[in-house]
Write a protein that holds these residues in place. Structure first.
Motif, PDB file in Angstrom:
ATOM      1  N   GLU A 145      -4.440   8.106   2.338  1.00 38.38           N
ATOM      2  CA  GLU A 145      -2.987   8.192   2.506  1.00 38.38           C
ATOM      3  C   GLU A 145      -2.581   8.227   3.977  1.00 38.38           C
ATOM      4  O   GLU A 145      -1.575   7.621   4.368  1.00 38.38           O
ATOM      5  CB  GLU A 145      -2.454   9.441   1.803  1.00 38.38           C
ATOM      6  N   LEU A 152       2.840   1.619  -3.405  1.00 38.38           N
ATOM      7  CA  LEU A 152       1.942   1.972  -4.496  1.00 38.38           C
ATOM      8  C   LEU A 152       1.411   3.389  -4.364  1.00 38.38           C
ATOM      9  O   LEU A 152       1.335   4.134  -5.347  1.00 38.38           O
ATOM     10  CB  LEU A 152       0.779   0.977  -4.547  1.00 38.38           C
ATOM     11  N   ALA A 153       1.040   3.775  -3.146  1.00 42.93           N
ATOM     12  CA  ALA A 153       0.492   5.116  -2.933  1.00 42.93           C
ATOM     13  C   ALA A 153       1.524   6.183  -3.276  1.00 42.93           C
ATOM     14  O   ALA A 153       1.205   7.191  -3.923  1.00 42.93           O
ATOM     15  CB  ALA A 153       0.026   5.273  -1.491  1.00 42.93           C
ATOM     16  N   LEU A 157      -4.350  11.024  -3.460  1.00 38.24           N
ATOM     17  CA  LEU A 157      -4.990   9.831  -3.983  1.00 38.24           C
ATOM     18  C   LEU A 157      -6.484   9.841  -3.679  1.00 38.24           C
ATOM     19  O   LEU A 157      -6.903  10.219  -2.572  1.00 38.24           O
ATOM     20  CB  LEU A 157      -4.365   8.591  -3.360  1.00 38.24           C
ATOM     21  N   ALA A 201       1.855   6.259  -7.132  1.00 37.39           N
ATOM     22  CA  ALA A 201       0.657   6.719  -7.838  1.00 37.39           C
ATOM     23  C   ALA A 201       0.447   8.214  -7.675  1.00 37.39           C
ATOM     24  O   ALA A 201       0.104   8.908  -8.645  1.00 37.39           O
ATOM     25  CB  ALA A 201      -0.567   5.948  -7.338  1.00 37.39           C
ATOM     26  N   ARG A 202       0.676   8.737  -6.494  1.00 33.30           N
ATOM     27  CA  ARG A 202       0.475  10.172  -6.289  1.00 33.30           C
ATOM     28  C   ARG A 202       1.547  10.997  -6.996  1.00 33.30           C
ATOM     29  O   ARG A 202       1.399  12.215  -7.172  1.00 33.30           O
ATOM     30  CB  ARG A 202       0.440  10.510  -4.802  1.00 33.30           C
ATOM     31  N   VAL A 241      -2.784   4.788   5.429  1.00 32.51           N
ATOM     32  CA  VAL A 241      -1.665   3.977   4.930  1.00 32.51           C
ATOM     33  C   VAL A 241      -0.381   4.346   5.658  1.00 32.51           C
ATOM     34  O   VAL A 241       0.416   3.472   6.033  1.00 32.51           O
ATOM     35  CB  VAL A 241      -1.504   4.152   3.409  1.00 32.51           C
ATOM     36  N   THR A 286      -8.231   6.935  -4.220  1.00 24.54           N
ATOM     37  CA  THR A 286      -8.606   5.530  -4.070  1.00 24.54           C
ATOM     38  C   THR A 286      -8.333   4.967  -2.685  1.00 24.54           C
ATOM     39  O   THR A 286      -9.007   4.026  -2.256  1.00 24.54           O
ATOM     40  CB  THR A 286      -7.844   4.688  -5.105  1.00 24.54           C
ATOM     41  N   VAL A 287      -7.334   5.488  -1.992  1.00 21.59           N
ATOM     42  CA  VAL A 287      -7.013   5.017  -0.651  1.00 21.59           C
ATOM     43  C   VAL A 287      -6.760   6.222   0.255  1.00 21.59           C
ATOM     44  O   VAL A 287      -6.475   7.314  -0.224  1.00 21.59           O
ATOM     45  CB  VAL A 287      -5.777   4.086  -0.628  1.00 21.59           C
ATOM     46  N   GLN A 302       0.831  -1.209   0.000  1.00 19.96           N
ATOM     47  CA  GLN A 302       0.000   0.000   0.000  1.00 19.96           C
ATOM     48  C   GLN A 302       0.865   1.258   0.000  1.00 19.96           C
ATOM     49  O   GLN A 302       0.619   2.201  -0.760  1.00 19.96           O
ATOM     50  CB  GLN A 302      -0.904   0.009   1.222  1.00 19.96           C
ATOM     51  N   GLU A 353      -6.704  -2.080  -5.153  1.00 26.97           N
ATOM     52  CA  GLU A 353      -7.326  -1.020  -4.354  1.00 26.97           C
ATOM     53  C   GLU A 353      -6.766   0.352  -4.715  1.00 26.97           C
ATOM     54  O   GLU A 353      -7.506   1.343  -4.740  1.00 26.97           O
ATOM     55  CB  GLU A 353      -7.109  -1.305  -2.863  1.00 26.97           C
ATOM     56  N   THR A 354      -5.485   0.429  -5.010  1.00 26.25           N
ATOM     57  CA  THR A 354      -4.871   1.705  -5.387  1.00 26.25           C
ATOM     58  C   THR A 354      -5.335   2.144  -6.771  1.00 26.25           C
ATOM     59  O   THR A 354      -5.402   3.343  -7.056  1.00 26.25           O
ATOM     60  CB  THR A 354      -3.338   1.590  -5.342  1.00 26.25           C
TER      61      THR A 354
END
Length: 460
Positions: A439, A117-118, A434, A121-122, A442, A436-437, A114, A152-153
């Motif tokens: 932050e 990926l976070a 993000l 992705a950001r 996480v 989707t999750v 998590q 999930e991300t």
């Protein structure tokens, strides 16, 4: 492969565009239309009039649109061991950290995935990759946890299901209880491919076969792993030619250098990509070019571990596919791929190497990465019919506004804010956050799992 005329459309206008297509087409002010999960059109000026089903219209004045970044090498689990062994070279670093890594379990790996990926992705990554090769006995479903975090991300994802069967008692670096047997590694890898690999054009999850490295994997696992990958129709990934110590190890153990060893085990080919490839001779580069073997270039990790400077300009000149990789965050504490654009350009201007340009660096991080992952027909450039994976970088703030060329600003300037990131036509980032999750959640879970891992390792 064209999008349906009935698909919902997102219209992006008034931005500079770097398409990274075969001609490096750019527009000082242009538009991109997304229809469903495909790019419908890219061009100069405003979008066509009369478009139906427009659900969102974005005025992207002051922005640069690029393909989403593609990460080609990472180890997500290392998110929990950042900031350790900071003054070690690769072999000493591995010896220092393997005893801790050998204690990971499913909750730890899920949290680490998590976090990894976070962070990517950001920062503009739309296609991520994880090379996971540590499977301690009784650790739980690590591959499933990683795939779940990626879903999930919301990023496109390749899991390189790694393996190790050469423990300390066989002359390898990892502890014996952190390696698998040959048969178990092959069986588990095949099961992962059959459960998660999607070969479709718009696949969100794909699997590669990925024994770890020559100093933690037997020759038989390399050979049978290559056979397995080709029988199942998936790609192959491993570490190669990362350090001078690896070169010495291969000569002592196999009587040949890494590239010749890889070729002898079936590990050169257009379905193969290798991480690092720092210590490459002219003949090594020629072999990679002849076989179209790809390279994941990890400039920050190579510097952090004192591995050396990869000959990226020479690889590109020879026609070798090259993408960028974060590498594990125990050797790249930031875990961000967009900073690797800058580092790739700067590092490769040191020494006696031919220089890269800003546009070559952007290509490494987009189309080059898609090539290396075998997905250049689907993503890596902004072209009609390709998947709707796109990033809007804000270029009109203090950090970049006085740099006239937006591509130069993106590559050589400070890390640019991401106003929007789309994956498969779905917006996953808005104004640097993000969607989707959570932050903050996480951040808390990764901190807690890092502390739990540290306690378990200390007690052991």
């Amino acid at each position: 492969m064209a999008a349906s005329s009935a698909a919902d459309r997102i219209v992006i206008e008034n931005c500079a565009i770097a398409t990274v297509d075969a001609d490096d087409t750019e527009y000082a002010s242009g538009h991109v239309v997304l229809a469903g999960n495909r790019i419908e059109s890219v061009g100069a000026g405003r979008a066509p009039e009369g478009l139906e089903n427009v659900v969102s219209r974005i005025d992207a004045t002051g922005h640069l649109a690029t393909p989403g970044l593609v990460n080609t090498h990472h180890h997500f689990y290392q998110w929990l061991t950042r900031g350790l062994a900071t003054d070690h070279n690769l072999f000493d670093w591995l010896v220092a950290l393997y005893p801790t890594w050998a204690r990971i379990d499913e909750p730890m790996v899920y949290a680490a995935a998590q976090g990894s990926l976070a962070m990517m992705a950001r920062g503009g990554v739309t296609t991520a990759m994880d090379h996971h090769y540590v499977f301690p006995r009784g650790c739980g479903d690590l591959s499933g946890a990683i795939v779940r975090a990626a879903r999930e991300t919301g990023v496109r994802f390749t899991l390189a299901r790694g393996s190790m069967d050469r423990g300390e008692s066989d002359g390898g670096l990892p502890p014996d209880f952190a390696v698998e047997s040959l048969d178990d590694a092959l069986a588990a890898t095949e099961a992962t491919v059959r459960e998660y690999h999607d070969a479709s054009f718009d696949a969100m999850t794909q699997i590669a076969v990925a024994p770890c490295s020559p100093f933690s994997v037997s020759t038989e696992l390399m050979r049978q792993g290559a056979d397995l990958a080709r029988r199942l129709g998936v790609r192959l990934h491993t570490h190669g030619s990362e350090t001078v110590e690896e070169e010495k190890f291969c000569h002592e153990l196999f009587g040949m250098g890494p590239t010749d060893y890889f070729e002898s085990t079936g590990w050169l080919g257009e379905d193969v990509w290798m991480a690092h490839c720092v210590h490459m001779t002219d003949s090594d580069i020629a072999a990679f070019a002849r076989t179209r073997t790809g390279v994941a270039h990890c400039p920050s990790s190579n510097a952090r571990l004192a591995a050396g400077i990869a000959r990226v300009p020479d690889l590109l000149a020879a026609g070798v596919p090259v993408g960028l990789g974060v590498d594990g965050t125990a050797s790249n504490e930031s875990g961000e791929l967009h900073t690797e654009l800058r580092n790739a350009l700067l590092v490769n201007r040191l020494g006696a190497h031919r220089a890269l340009t800003a546009r070559q660096a952007l290509r490494l991080g987009t189309y080059g990465g898609a090539q290396v992952l075998g997905r250049a027909a689907e993503t890596g450039s902004l072209e009609a019919g390709k998947l709707a994976d796109l990033v809007l970088w804000r270029m009109d703030t203090l950090a970049h506004s006085s740099i006239a060329d937006p591509v130069t600003a993106l590559v050589l300037g400070a890390a640019a804010p991401v106003t929007a990131s789309f994956v498969n036509g779905r917006r996953i980032v808005e104004d640097g956050r993000l969607l989707t999750v959570d932050e903050d959640a996480v951040a808390r879970s990764t901190r807690d799992e890092a502390r739990r891992l540290a306690r378990i390792a200390a007690q052991a």
